[in-house]
Write a protein that holds these residues in place. Sequence first.
Motif, mmCIF file in Angstrom:
data_model
loop_
_atom_site.group_PDB
_atom_site.id
_atom_site.type_symbol
_atom_site.label_atom_id
_atom_site.label_comp_id
_atom_site.label_asym_id
_atom_site.label_seq_id
_atom_site.Cartn_x
_atom_site.Cartn_y
_atom_site.Cartn_z
ATOM 1 N N LEU A 146 -4.284 -18.402 31.566
ATOM 2 C CA LEU A 146 -3.791 -19.068 30.333
ATOM 3 C C LEU A 146 -4.699 -18.727 29.072
ATOM 4 C CD1 LEU A 146 -1.889 -20.930 28.814
ATOM 5 C CD2 LEU A 146 -3.306 -22.815 29.545
ATOM 6 N N HIS A 147 -5.918 -18.815 29.488
ATOM 7 C CA HIS A 147 -6.772 -18.453 28.347
ATOM 8 C C HIS A 147 -7.185 -17.042 27.846
ATOM 9 C CE1 HIS A 147 -7.855 -22.685 28.876
ATOM 10 N NE2 HIS A 147 -7.749 -22.248 30.344
ATOM 11 N N ARG A 148 -6.825 -16.214 28.635
ATOM 12 C CA ARG A 148 -6.946 -14.835 28.377
ATOM 13 C C ARG A 148 -5.532 -14.440 27.530
ATOM 14 N NH1 ARG A 148 -9.578 -10.130 29.774
ATOM 15 N NH2 ARG A 148 -8.353 -8.103 29.204
ATOM 16 N N ALA A 149 -4.364 -15.154 27.698
ATOM 17 C CA ALA A 149 -3.417 -15.091 27.127
ATOM 18 C C ALA A 149 -3.288 -15.580 25.744
ATOM 19 C CB ALA A 149 -2.196 -15.481 28.046
ATOM 20 N N LEU A 150 -4.031 -16.607 25.510
ATOM 21 C CA LEU A 150 -4.334 -17.120 24.379
ATOM 22 C C LEU A 150 -5.205 -16.171 23.486
ATOM 23 C CD1 LEU A 150 -4.896 -20.859 25.171
ATOM 24 C CD2 LEU A 150 -2.838 -20.029 24.049
ATOM 25 N N ALA A 151 -6.068 -15.696 24.002
ATOM 26 C CA ALA A 151 -7.167 -14.923 23.275
ATOM 27 C C ALA A 151 -6.454 -13.370 22.942
ATOM 28 C CB ALA A 151 -8.409 -14.476 24.078
ATOM 29 N N GLU A 152 -5.494 -12.970 23.849
ATOM 30 C CA GLU A 152 -4.889 -11.682 23.615
ATOM 31 C C GLU A 152 -3.913 -11.927 22.320
ATOM 32 O OE1 GLU A 152 -3.283 -10.765 27.338
ATOM 33 O OE2 GLU A 152 -5.159 -9.309 27.839
ATOM 34 N N ALA A 153 -3.364 -13.069 22.457
ATOM 35 C CA ALA A 153 -2.356 -13.598 21.139
ATOM 36 C C ALA A 153 -3.241 -13.818 19.881
ATOM 37 C CB ALA A 153 -1.640 -14.866 21.719
ATOM 38 N N GLY A 154 -4.683 -13.593 20.012
ATOM 39 C CA GLY A 154 -5.359 -13.834 18.618
ATOM 40 C C GLY A 154 -6.268 -14.901 18.594
ATOM 41 N N ALA A 155 -5.992 -15.892 19.504
ATOM 42 C CA ALA A 155 -6.990 -17.092 19.597
ATOM 43 C C ALA A 155 -8.244 -16.801 19.365
ATOM 44 C CB ALA A 155 -6.633 -18.147 20.620
ATOM 45 N N GLU A 156 -9.141 -17.448 18.508
ATOM 46 C CA GLU A 156 -10.660 -17.009 18.484
ATOM 47 C C GLU A 156 -11.264 -18.439 18.883
ATOM 48 O OE1 GLU A 156 -11.471 -14.980 14.502
ATOM 49 O OE2 GLU A 156 -9.611 -16.260 14.342
ATOM 50 N N ILE A 157 -10.535 -19.562 19.018
ATOM 51 C CA ILE A 157 -11.106 -20.870 19.389
ATOM 52 C C ILE A 157 -10.071 -21.469 20.589
ATOM 53 C CG2 ILE A 157 -11.680 -23.333 18.526
ATOM 54 C CD1 ILE A 157 -11.234 -22.008 15.807
ATOM 55 N N LEU A 158 -10.552 -21.560 21.623
ATOM 56 C CA LEU A 158 -9.864 -22.412 22.519
ATOM 57 C C LEU A 158 -10.437 -23.760 22.893
ATOM 58 C CD1 LEU A 158 -10.455 -19.476 25.414
ATOM 59 C CD2 LEU A 158 -8.606 -19.772 23.925
ATOM 60 N N THR A 159 -9.511 -24.650 22.936
ATOM 61 C CA THR A 159 -9.446 -26.033 23.047
ATOM 62 C C THR A 159 -9.115 -26.636 24.392
ATOM 63 O OG1 THR A 159 -7.158 -26.344 22.057
ATOM 64 C CG2 THR A 159 -9.179 -26.071 20.451
ATOM 65 N N MET A 160 -9.955 -27.765 24.795
ATOM 66 C CA MET A 160 -9.973 -28.130 26.038
ATOM 67 C C MET A 160 -10.088 -29.568 26.078
ATOM 68 S SD MET A 160 -9.054 -26.473 28.895
ATOM 69 C CE MET A 160 -9.462 -25.031 28.034
ATOM 70 N N PRO A 161 -9.390 -30.413 25.241
ATOM 71 C CA PRO A 161 -9.500 -32.180 25.494
ATOM 72 C C PRO A 161 -9.258 -32.291 26.850
ATOM 73 C CG PRO A 161 -7.539 -31.292 24.300
ATOM 74 C CD PRO A 161 -8.278 -29.922 24.493
ATOM 75 N N ALA A 162 -10.066 -33.244 27.331
ATOM 76 C CA ALA A 162 -9.910 -33.525 28.924
ATOM 77 C C ALA A 162 -10.121 -35.042 29.258
ATOM 78 C CB ALA A 162 -10.848 -32.663 29.645
ATOM 79 N N ALA A 163 -9.654 -35.243 30.364
ATOM 80 C CA ALA A 163 -10.169 -36.448 31.102
ATOM 81 C C ALA A 163 -10.550 -36.253 32.425
ATOM 82 C CB ALA A 163 -9.072 -37.530 31.029
ATOM 83 N N PHE A 164 -11.389 -35.252 32.570
ATOM 84 C CA PHE A 164 -12.153 -34.631 33.911
ATOM 85 C C PHE A 164 -12.502 -35.871 34.710
ATOM 86 C CE2 PHE A 164 -13.362 -30.455 35.656
ATOM 87 C CZ PHE A 164 -12.196 -29.764 34.725
ATOM 88 N N THR A 165 -12.439 -35.953 35.878
ATOM 89 C CA THR A 165 -12.867 -36.879 36.976
ATOM 90 C C THR A 165 -14.484 -36.607 37.057
ATOM 91 O OG1 THR A 165 -12.722 -35.583 38.673
ATOM 92 C CG2 THR A 165 -10.726 -37.084 38.152
#
Length: 287
Positions: free
Chosen positions: A166-185
């Motif tokens: 997913l993140h590679r696809a976003l970067a290949e689409a031009g994303a320079e900032i990946l965002t990961m809001p979370a509620a990780f256990t």
Amino acid sequence: MAASSFTAALVQMRSGRKIEANIEAAAALIDEAAKAGAHYVQTPEMTSLIDRDRAAVMAAVQPEEDDVALTVLRDRAKRHKIWLHLGSLAIKVSDDRIANRAFVISPDGEIAARYDKIHMFDVDLPNGESWRESATYRPGEIAVTTDLPWGKLGLAICYDLRFPALHRALAEAGAEILTMPAAFTRQTGEAHWHVLLRARAIETGSFVLAAAQGGTHEDGRETFGHSLVVDPWGRVLAEGGSEPGLVMAEIDLSLVAQARAQIPVLENGRRFAVARGETPAYLKVAT
């Protein structure tokens, strides 16, 4: 400040069962971030409600057009003239399903982008906890990027972190900032949060911004916290602890081009098939 630079703020929360109280807590931290000079503010996954009681959640959530948190926080973005990224809200999409939906709000209070979490967390943990997001949430089907004044943002939520394609696809689409809001256990966060966020940054040459829920919530769940800002070289620029509060950092997107030039994985990547137990024809030696 250069055109490629901006100040980012991550809002760390401990959302509970009362939507109004969660909105008030988020709004107060957004106000604080704007006062401190943030241009972009991100809240965590499930900003307005965390409750493991499915019946209670279904009774509390509303369709997007009636969602109180969205209305109030859109007004906050407009008031402060900031880009506000609501990490996610629970949005009713049918009588028995909710979307885990992120919103990017522009400084005029308009919705610039929406993203529904694609990957559902269905698991039985060794400590006895059981999670079945697919029983309540409708998964998204489309990856989303959106343009900020400084660069392109790629949207993801929590469990999406574990799916590098997913993140590679976003970067290949031009994303320079990946965002990961979370509620990780807490358990999985202690083991994997830092290494996975740093890996997503390194393997795409991107900044990663991850606002988190942290602490023991009203419904008994424990989340890890440690909101993180990671640069394209995998360095942690800012980190929160387990308590609610702000994490802020200066984001210089010129570092993205530098990292991608030094290690051009997006350019060098190749598509390939997988041989299932047989030697590919082009490797066979004629006899």
